[in-house]
Write an enzyme that holds these catalytic residues in place. Structure first.
Site, short mmCIF file in Angstrom:
data_model
loop_
_atom_site.label_atom_id
_atom_site.label_comp_id
_atom_site.label_asym_id
_atom_site.label_seq_id
_atom_site.Cartn_x
_atom_site.Cartn_y
_atom_site.Cartn_z
CB ALA A 16 41.29 43.21 27.13
CB ALA A 46 37.42 36.28 17.39
CD GLN A 47 33.97 34.22 11.28
OE1 GLN A 47 34.69 33.92 10.21
NE2 GLN A 47 32.52 34.56 10.92
N GLY A 48 38.70 33.56 13.06
CA GLY A 48 39.93 32.96 12.64
C GLY A 48 40.83 32.49 13.70
N GLY A 49 40.99 33.15 14.95
CA GLY A 49 41.86 32.42 15.71
C GLY A 49 42.79 33.40 16.65
CD GLU A 113 43.52 34.34 10.16
OE1 GLU A 113 43.69 35.58 10.40
OE2 GLU A 113 42.68 33.68 10.82
CG ASP A 206 29.88 52.61 24.67
OD1 ASP A 206 29.68 53.20 23.67
OD2 ASP A 206 28.80 51.82 25.24
CG HIS A 227 37.98 40.84 7.85
ND1 HIS A 227 37.54 40.20 6.68
CD2 HIS A 227 38.59 40.33 8.53
CE1 HIS A 227 38.23 38.88 6.80
NE2 HIS A 227 38.67 38.91 8.01
NE ARG A 273 42.30 40.64 8.28
CZ ARG A 273 42.14 40.52 9.69
NH1 ARG A 273 41.72 41.30 10.39
NH2 ARG A 273 41.93 39.18 9.67
CG HIS A 331 37.54 43.25 11.23
ND1 HIS A 331 36.48 42.50 11.64
CD2 HIS A 331 38.47 42.23 11.60
CE1 HIS A 331 37.04 41.10 12.23
NE2 HIS A 331 38.28 41.32 12.40
CD GLU A 355 38.56 46.77 17.96
OE1 GLU A 355 37.75 45.79 18.50
OE2 GLU A 355 37.98 47.49 17.02
NE ARG A 366 43.26 43.34 14.02
CZ ARG A 366 42.69 42.06 14.12
NH1 ARG A 366 43.14 41.11 14.74
NH2 ARG A 366 41.54 42.05 13.31
CG LEU A 372 41.09 36.81 19.97
CD1 LEU A 372 40.82 35.43 19.83
CD2 LEU A 372 40.00 37.24 20.97
C1 SIN Z 1 39.27 36.52 10.59
O1 SIN Z 1 39.01 35.05 11.04
O2 SIN Z 1 39.53 36.76 9.13
C2 SIN Z 1 39.33 37.60 11.54
C3 SIN Z 1 40.60 37.29 12.34
C4 SIN Z 1 40.94 38.84 12.76
O3 SIN Z 1 40.33 39.55 12.71
O4 SIN Z 1 42.12 38.71 13.39
#
Ligand code: SIN
Length: 511
Positions: A16, A46-49, A113, A206, A227, A273, A331, A355, A366, A372
């Site tokens: 952001a 961030a992994q997933g995308g 996901e 913060d 998560h 989730r 998470h 966030e 979420r 993202l």
């Molecule tokens: C994940 O890859 O599981 C996390 C993605 C997310 O938190 O949006």
């Protein structure tokens, strides 16, 4: 003391912050202040995308509906509409910045996901955040009118007549006074206030605290996303195991060999989730260990997850042969500084994006990979809003003296992290929340450090999270206050989306 006078000051350097900086730099001088390196942010991990309805089988309307269902209809519908409508152009922006998303047969590879009704998550292996952030940082460094202060903490926002005119900041060598026309708060999450989290150490809320002290309303702090799959690799450290692995077919299994998720929800391992996290919690409470079973996945599917594979390998786990132990971790914070659709807060010329903010996109839970996207869409909205008024806005001189930052005492930090994890966790109850609130009151009186901003932050923010949890009496999305439903199965209430019509009225903020 050094004084800077940027047009726009951005606090924080996640997606952001960087998009807001690049957008604002098209018409103004920008200063980014970040408390660590530019390369350290939640976005980086961030992994997933990033979710976007770009498949021909998908539409903004379907993405909109999935976001509302996951959020238990607690969302601000208007926000969800705007974000899903602009998702495609946000992806185009990233591609123009040089981001390389994975492709199959020359087409963008989309994965599924939890709670998505269709595969719509774009990714770069399992390091999507890193790929995006590296491209943005490169562009930031090439942009002449963006300056950067790294390893620098902001201690106070300067407010005059309910308008933000700057901030005080410092690092080991220097104190800074920033006199800006506009301030964007993009400091990210608060996960590190909790004992078990996927967040890095910098995620200590913060920006939430600075805005709260300055007079902004915070909203929806009871909605904390756990998560489902964190991998504990050392005493206090958890590594995120992307939900995309379950999207590819990995399944949760308990120590009795049962693939238990199908008995909790019809979407089984790809349920929202909050439901998966509560199901795992329930299994752990029955003295089961919970694992992610990736053994049936093809080798070329596992290749999409090199970082997770490597982390498992470092811990002597071969994903194609062994089970990976997992546990829920804090998470993402759905609540935050209340903002309108332009990312404006209660304070004039103070914006909040990402966030740290709450614009109502995520509701009570979420939808995976929406954040993202939110960062990009709202950074652009904020920049467009600033552009409209920047010519009519001038700098204001400040004369007050600043307060210095103190680092929180380690013992106090650990105590609070444990207190929040235990009492404001996956399943809450009124009595534990009240005890935790009392404990925090006691700690505030005892703490010899309670006059310094950081320690006050560590005592006050947890109190706000607990207070928010105490005030919401019904179960909704990620907030579960322990009351079992008639069947005695506390996770099931969450499946009946349409019966959970607990909308929040989003108060209007003047544009
Ligand atoms: C994940 O890859 O599981 C996390 C993605 C997310 O938190 O949006």
């Amino acid at each position: 003391m050094i004084t800077h006078k940027p047009d726009v000051c951005i606090i924080g350097s996640g997606i952001a912050g960087l998009i807001a900086a690049l957008e604002c730099a098209k018409f103004s001088n920008v200063l980014i202040i970040t408390k660590n390196k530019l390369t350290e942010s939640n976005s980086m991990y961030a992994q997933g995308g990033i979710a976007a309805p770009i498949s021909i089988k998908d539409s903004p309307q379907t993405h909109y509906e999935d976001t509302l269902k996951a959020g238990c209809f607690h969302n601000n519908n208007e926000t969800v509409k705007i974000v899903t409508k602009h998702a495609k152009s946000a992806i185009d922006d990233l591609i123009n910045y040089g981001v390389q998303f994975d492709k199959t047969n020359n087409k963008l590879d989309l994965v599924k996901e939890g709670a998505h009704s269709i595969a719509r998550v774009l990714h770069s292996k399992d390091v999507t955040g890193l790929e995006i952030m590296n491209c943005l940082i490169k562009k930031i460094k090439e942009t002449n009118n963006i300056s950067i202060l790294e390893n620098t903490s902001v201690n106070e926002l300067i407010i005059e007549n309910n308008s933000c005119i700057g901030c005080y900041a410092n690092n080991l060598e220097t104190n800074y006074t920033i006199e800006s026309k506009f301030m964007c708060m993009t400091t990210g999450g608060s996960g590190y206030l909790f004992e078990k989290t996927s967040n890095p150490k910098i995620a200590t809320g913060d920006g939430l605290y600075l805005a709260y002290v300055a007079g902004c309303r915070l909203i929806d702090l009871e909605f904390i996303q756990f998560h489902p799959t964190g991998f504990k690799y050392s005493e206090f450290n958890y590594f995120l195991i992307s939900e995309a692995l379950r999207g590819e077919g990995a399944k949760l299994i308990n120590s009795n060999g049962s693939y238990f998720m199908k008995s909790y929800h019809k979407q089984a391992d790809l349920a929202p989730r909050d439901i998966v996290a509560r199901a795992i919690y329930d299994q752990l409470n029955q003295n089961n260990t919970v694992y992610l079973d990736c053994r049936s996945l093809e080798r070329n599917v596992i290749k999409k997850f090199p970082t997770i594979t490597q982390k498992a390998k470092e811990n002597n786990i071969n994903l194609l042969e062994d089970l990976l132990p997992v546990t829920p971790v804090v998470h993402y914070i759905m609540g935050g500084i209340l903002t309108n659709l332009n990312a404006q807060t209660d304070i004039t010329n103070l914006y909040a994006i990402g966030e740290v903010a709450c614009n109502g996109l995520h509701g009570a839970n979420r939808l995976a990979s929406n954040s993202l996207l939110e960062g990009i869409v709202f950074a652009k909205n904020a920049a467009a809003s600033i552009k409209k008024v920047i010519k009519k806005t001038s700098h204001t001189k400040t004369k007050r003296k600043q307060i210095n930052t103190e680092t929180v005492n380690k013992k106090l930090r650990q105590k609070i992290q444990n207190l929040l994890w235990k009492n404001c966790g996956i399943i809450r109850n009124t009595s534990d929340l009240q005890k935790a609130a009392n404990e925090l009151r006691k700690l505030s009186k005892l703490s010899p450090f309670n006059k310094t901003p950081k320690n006050t932050q560590w005592l006050k923010l947890p109190y706000l999270f607990i207070n928010a949890a105490l005030h919401r009496k019904e179960n909704c999305g990620s907030h579960f206050i322990g009351n079992q439903n008639k069947k005695g199965k506390y996770w099931i209430t969450q499946c009946k989306f349409n019966q959970l019509q607990t909308y929040t009225q989003f108060p209007k903020i003047k544009a």
